[in-house]
Scaffold this motif. Structure first.
Motif, PDB file in Angstrom:
ATOM      1  N   LEU A  11       0.832  -1.204   0.000  1.00  0.00           N
ATOM      2  CA  LEU A  11       0.000   0.000   0.000  1.00  0.00           C
ATOM      3  C   LEU A  11       0.866   1.252   0.000  1.00  0.00           C
ATOM      4  O   LEU A  11       0.549   2.239  -0.685  1.00  0.00           O
ATOM      5  CB  LEU A  11      -0.913  -0.017   1.226  1.00  0.00           C
ATOM      6  N   ALA A  12       1.968   1.258   0.752  1.00  0.00           N
ATOM      7  CA  ALA A  12       2.856   2.420   0.781  1.00  0.00           C
ATOM      8  C   ALA A  12       3.488   2.671  -0.578  1.00  0.00           C
ATOM      9  O   ALA A  12       3.631   3.823  -1.018  1.00  0.00           O
ATOM     10  CB  ALA A  12       3.933   2.197   1.840  1.00  0.00           C
ATOM     11  N   LYS A  13       3.851   1.584  -1.262  1.00  0.00           N
ATOM     12  CA  LYS A  13       4.447   1.722  -2.596  1.00  0.00           C
ATOM     13  C   LYS A  13       3.481   2.388  -3.565  1.00  0.00           C
ATOM     14  O   LYS A  13       3.844   3.307  -4.307  1.00  0.00           O
ATOM     15  CB  LYS A  13       4.859   0.341  -3.093  1.00  0.00           C
ATOM     16  N   GLN A  14       2.214   1.966  -3.532  1.00  0.00           N
ATOM     17  CA  GLN A  14       1.233   2.540  -4.437  1.00  0.00           C
ATOM     18  C   GLN A  14       0.900   3.971  -4.037  1.00  0.00           C
ATOM     19  O   GLN A  14       0.705   4.835  -4.898  1.00  0.00           O
ATOM     20  CB  GLN A  14      -0.030   1.683  -4.445  1.00  0.00           C
ATOM     21  N   VAL A  60     -14.968  -0.186  19.972  1.00  0.00           N
ATOM     22  CA  VAL A  60     -16.115  -0.551  19.138  1.00  0.00           C
ATOM     23  C   VAL A  60     -16.424  -2.025  19.346  1.00  0.00           C
ATOM     24  O   VAL A  60     -15.617  -2.779  19.907  1.00  0.00           O
ATOM     25  CB  VAL A  60     -15.840  -0.272  17.643  1.00  0.00           C
ATOM     26  N   SER A  61     -17.586  -2.418  18.882  1.00  0.00           N
ATOM     27  CA  SER A  61     -17.976  -3.836  18.929  1.00  0.00           C
ATOM     28  C   SER A  61     -18.588  -4.232  17.591  1.00  0.00           C
ATOM     29  O   SER A  61     -19.634  -4.853  17.526  1.00  0.00           O
ATOM     30  CB  SER A  61     -18.963  -4.075  20.077  1.00  0.00           C
ATOM     31  N   GLU A  62     -17.937  -3.854  16.514  1.00  0.00           N
ATOM     32  CA  GLU A  62     -18.468  -4.066  15.171  1.00  0.00           C
ATOM     33  C   GLU A  62     -18.285  -5.495  14.677  1.00  0.00           C
ATOM     34  O   GLU A  62     -19.079  -5.995  13.886  1.00  0.00           O
ATOM     35  CB  GLU A  62     -17.777  -3.103  14.197  1.00  0.00           C
ATOM     36  N   LEU A  63     -17.210  -6.158  15.140  1.00  0.00           N
ATOM     37  CA  LEU A  63     -16.858  -7.459  14.580  1.00  0.00           C
ATOM     38  C   LEU A  63     -16.990  -8.560  15.629  1.00  0.00           C
ATOM     39  O   LEU A  63     -16.966  -8.306  16.834  1.00  0.00           O
ATOM     40  CB  LEU A  63     -15.416  -7.428  14.054  1.00  0.00           C
ATOM     41  N   THR A  64     -17.117  -9.787  15.148  1.00  0.00           N
ATOM     42  CA  THR A  64     -17.166 -10.977  15.995  1.00  0.00           C
ATOM     43  C   THR A  64     -16.129 -11.975  15.485  1.00  0.00           C
ATOM     44  O   THR A  64     -16.066 -12.230  14.271  1.00  0.00           O
ATOM     45  CB  THR A  64     -18.561 -11.623  15.955  1.00  0.00           C
ATOM     46  N   PRO A  65     -15.293 -12.533  16.364  1.00  0.00           N
ATOM     47  CA  PRO A  65     -15.265 -12.352  17.821  1.00  0.00           C
ATOM     48  C   PRO A  65     -14.748 -10.975  18.212  1.00  0.00           C
ATOM     49  O   PRO A  65     -14.168 -10.276  17.373  1.00  0.00           O
ATOM     50  CB  PRO A  65     -14.315 -13.465  18.299  1.00  0.00           C
ATOM     51  N   PRO A  66     -14.914 -10.568  19.465  1.00  0.00           N
ATOM     52  CA  PRO A  66     -14.525  -9.218  19.890  1.00  0.00           C
ATOM     53  C   PRO A  66     -13.057  -8.913  19.645  1.00  0.00           C
ATOM     54  O   PRO A  66     -12.700  -7.745  19.472  1.00  0.00           O
ATOM     55  CB  PRO A  66     -14.842  -9.236  21.396  1.00  0.00           C
ATOM     56  N   GLU A  67     -12.176  -9.939  19.612  1.00  0.00           N
ATOM     57  CA  GLU A  67     -10.748  -9.689  19.413  1.00  0.00           C
ATOM     58  C   GLU A  67     -10.466  -9.003  18.079  1.00  0.00           C
ATOM     59  O   GLU A  67      -9.464  -8.288  17.936  1.00  0.00           O
ATOM     60  CB  GLU A  67      -9.972 -11.014  19.468  1.00  0.00           C
ATOM     61  N   CYS A  68     -11.357  -9.189  17.102  1.00  0.00           N
ATOM     62  CA  CYS A  68     -11.145  -8.588  15.782  1.00  0.00           C
ATOM     63  C   CYS A  68     -11.322  -7.075  15.793  1.00  0.00           C
ATOM     64  O   CYS A  68     -10.945  -6.392  14.834  1.00  0.00           O
ATOM     65  CB  CYS A  68     -12.098  -9.220  14.769  1.00  0.00           C
ATOM     66  N   ASN A  69     -11.921  -6.528  16.850  1.00  0.00           N
ATOM     67  CA  ASN A  69     -12.084  -5.073  16.944  1.00  0.00           C
ATOM     68  C   ASN A  69     -10.811  -4.365  17.390  1.00  0.00           C
ATOM     69  O   ASN A  69     -10.750  -3.140  17.400  1.00  0.00           O
ATOM     70  CB  ASN A  69     -13.217  -4.746  17.923  1.00  0.00           C
ATOM     71  N   ARG A  70      -9.796  -5.117  17.784  1.00  0.00           N
ATOM     72  CA  ARG A  70      -8.519  -4.523  18.199  1.00  0.00           C
ATOM     73  C   ARG A  70      -7.656  -4.366  16.940  1.00  0.00           C
ATOM     74  O   ARG A  70      -6.747  -5.161  16.698  1.00  0.00           O
ATOM     75  CB  ARG A  70      -7.831  -5.421  19.217  1.00  0.00           C
ATOM     76  N   ARG A  71      -7.943  -3.330  16.141  1.00  0.00           N
ATOM     77  CA  ARG A  71      -7.334  -3.260  14.814  1.00  0.00           C
ATOM     78  C   ARG A  71      -7.055  -1.827  14.389  1.00  0.00           C
ATOM     79  O   ARG A  71      -7.517  -0.859  15.023  1.00  0.00           O
ATOM     80  CB  ARG A  71      -8.266  -3.909  13.782  1.00  0.00           C
ATOM     81  N   VAL A  72      -6.328  -1.719  13.273  1.00  0.00           N
ATOM     82  CA  VAL A  72      -6.105  -0.446  12.568  1.00  0.00           C
ATOM     83  C   VAL A  72      -6.403  -0.699  11.092  1.00  0.00           C
ATOM     84  O   VAL A  72      -5.950  -1.701  10.524  1.00  0.00           O
ATOM     85  CB  VAL A  72      -4.657   0.061  12.763  1.00  0.00           C
ATOM     86  N   LEU A  73      -7.148   0.192  10.481  1.00  0.00           N
ATOM     87  CA  LEU A  73      -7.437   0.127   9.045  1.00  0.00           C
ATOM     88  C   LEU A  73      -6.676   1.255   8.337  1.00  0.00           C
ATOM     89  O   LEU A  73      -6.672   2.396   8.802  1.00  0.00           O
ATOM     90  CB  LEU A  73      -8.926   0.282   8.774  1.00  0.00           C
ATOM     91  N   VAL A  74      -6.033   0.926   7.204  1.00  0.00           N
ATOM     92  CA  VAL A  74      -5.301   1.919   6.371  1.00  0.00           C
ATOM     93  C   VAL A  74      -5.909   1.884   4.980  1.00  0.00           C
ATOM     94  O   VAL A  74      -5.977   0.814   4.363  1.00  0.00           O
ATOM     95  CB  VAL A  74      -3.801   1.601   6.341  1.00  0.00           C
ATOM     96  N   TYR A  75      -6.321   3.045   4.487  1.00  0.00           N
ATOM     97  CA  TYR A  75      -6.924   3.101   3.145  1.00  0.00           C
ATOM     98  C   TYR A  75      -6.718   4.489   2.565  1.00  0.00           C
ATOM     99  O   TYR A  75      -6.334   5.461   3.245  1.00  0.00           O
ATOM    100  CB  TYR A  75      -8.411   2.753   3.216  1.00  0.00           C
ATOM    101  N   PHE A  76      -6.967   4.605   1.241  1.00  0.00           N
ATOM    102  CA  PHE A  76      -6.809   5.896   0.570  1.00  0.00           C
ATOM    103  C   PHE A  76      -7.950   6.826   0.936  1.00  0.00           C
ATOM    104  O   PHE A  76      -9.107   6.410   0.999  1.00  0.00           O
ATOM    105  CB  PHE A  76      -6.783   5.686  -0.956  1.00  0.00           C
ATOM    106  N   GLU A  77      -7.612   8.090   1.152  1.00  0.00           N
ATOM    107  CA  GLU A  77      -8.633   9.076   1.499  1.00  0.00           C
ATOM    108  C   GLU A  77      -9.480   9.399   0.271  1.00  0.00           C
ATOM    109  O   GLU A  77      -8.961   9.518  -0.838  1.00  0.00           O
ATOM    110  CB  GLU A  77      -7.963  10.324   2.040  1.00  0.00           C
TER     111      GLU A  77
END
Length: 379
Positions: free
Chosen positions: A302-305, A362-379
């Motif tokens: 992603l950084a390369k692009q 947040v509690s968006e995902l199941t199991p709850p451990e999946c909510n411990r995350r960072v998302l990186v995307y293009f603005e």
């Protein structure tokens, strides 16, 4: 008869069934206790053999009152040690005149205690009656006649629960000592005997209190089945996350290989397809450290692009709302986003091209451990 009556009444009070359980080993400084008792002793001398004195412990020439104090520790709910001092008014039975027989003495003994109630029926902190046989030995001194003697002792300690730390004692013991214990010796045939009549003996009945020091209870061993099940569920969740990330990484690599970047003149972008999905990073509970280096593959792509596009990247941090409070989760989600942003800077993305956000728990995902995350995307 008294012991049987008290024991029966104690069992009658212990009507509520309590689940038996194993206990954890406690530290050396736990489960200590102290005892103080009023003692009644009946003394038997080796020198009275053949004189026809009454053997009744209730005879005044034979008995006397005293006291005892003890310090002990339980190493398990069933086994303990006790150091006990007993004295100080006794009888040296040389006649049927109690004044003539009067003497002062003390004994110091070490006992091994066996709480059969806990050993046979399981540990129960609220048990009304505990039946505790013991055995041991030590030394005795007759202060009136300035003599010492070694001895052995066995007995039964009965304890009735008054409160969590306080117990009522009924302690019955029988001690056998060398012939010099009472200070009276006679040369001759008693030295050749091997029966108890050739020894000095003491029958003690004591009533008093036991006080536990500190917490004085045993902790129940945790049930490992739910813990194993919880660990297995977390392992399964992590395995699923790794499988998703590997599939996502493979898809991204295919897209980068099959969709080449096209330039129209020096530094001018004509057409560059964007990655269709954000890059995800997962973290351990309460942590903002990137420990799984396999997650860096997608970030590098992603950084390369992003450098080719001169694009702005959004770095969204999240925490699991099922653990921690809102303030802690807000700070944790921000620190996780900053950790990923620092990696992007290391890969050559300028700070001004990074939009970093901490979104809290947040509690968006199941199991709850999946909510411990960072998302990186293009603005």
């Amino acid at each position: 008869m008294l012991m049987t009556s008290l024991s029966g009444s104690a069992f009658a009070q212990d009507e509520t069934p309590v689940e038996r359980h194993s206990v954890s080993t406690n530290s050396f400084w736990t489960n200590w206790f102290v005892q103080a008792n009023l003692s009644g002793g009946a003394f038997y001398s080796n020198t009275e053999a053949g004189r026809g004195y009454s053997k009744s412990p209730f005879k005044g020439f034979r008995n006397n009152l005293g006291f005892s104090v003890a310090l002990g520790k339980w190493f398990t709910p069933g086994i303990g040690l006790r150091t006990k001092f007993n004295g100080i008014w006794g009888r040296s039975v040389i006649s049927e005149d109690k004044k003539r027989n009067a003497s002062d003495y003390w004994t110091l003994n070490e006992h091994v205690l066996f709480n059969l109630s806990n050993m046979l029926y399981g540990y129960n902190e609220k048990r009304v009656w505990n039946f505790i046989p013991y055995a041991g030995g030590g030394v005795g001194r007759n202060m009136t006649y300035n003599t010492y003697a070694m001895g052995l002792m066995a007995g039964v300690l009965n304890q009735w629960r008054i409160s969590r730390k306080l117990y009522l004692n009924l302690d019955v013991s029988y001690g056998v000592y060398e012939p010099d214990f009472d200070g009276i010796t006679t040369a001759g045939k008693y030295n050749k005997r091997t029966s108890l009549s050739s020894k000095d003996r003491v029958l003690n009945v004591e009533v008093g209190l036991t006080c536990k020091i500190g917490k004085g209870v045993w902790q129940k061993t945790p049930d490992l089945e739910p813990i194993h099940a919880l660990y297995q569920s977390e392992i399964d969740a992590l395995n699923a996350q790794v499988a998703d990330m590997m599939a996502e990484n493979e898809e991204l690599q295919n897209q980068l290989q099959n969709q080449p970047i096209m330039l129209d003149g020096p530094g001018m972008v004509k057409e560059v397809p964007l990655l269709p999905v954000p890059v995800s990073f997962f973290f351990e509970r309460g942590s903002a450290a990137i420990t799984d280096t396999r997650q860096m593959v997608n970030l590098e792509a992603l950084a390369k692009q992003a450098k080719l596009l001169d694009a702005v990247l959004v770095v969204d941090g999240y925490a699991d709302s099922n653990t921690g409070n809102a303030e802690l989760n807000s700070d944790l989600s921000r620190r996780r986003a900053e950790a990923v942003a620092a990696e992007l800077e290391r890969l050559g993305i300028p700070r001004e091209k990074l939009h970093v956000k901490g979104n809290g728990g947040v509690s968006e995902l199941t199991p709850p451990e999946c909510n411990r995350r960072v998302l990186v995307y293009f603005e």
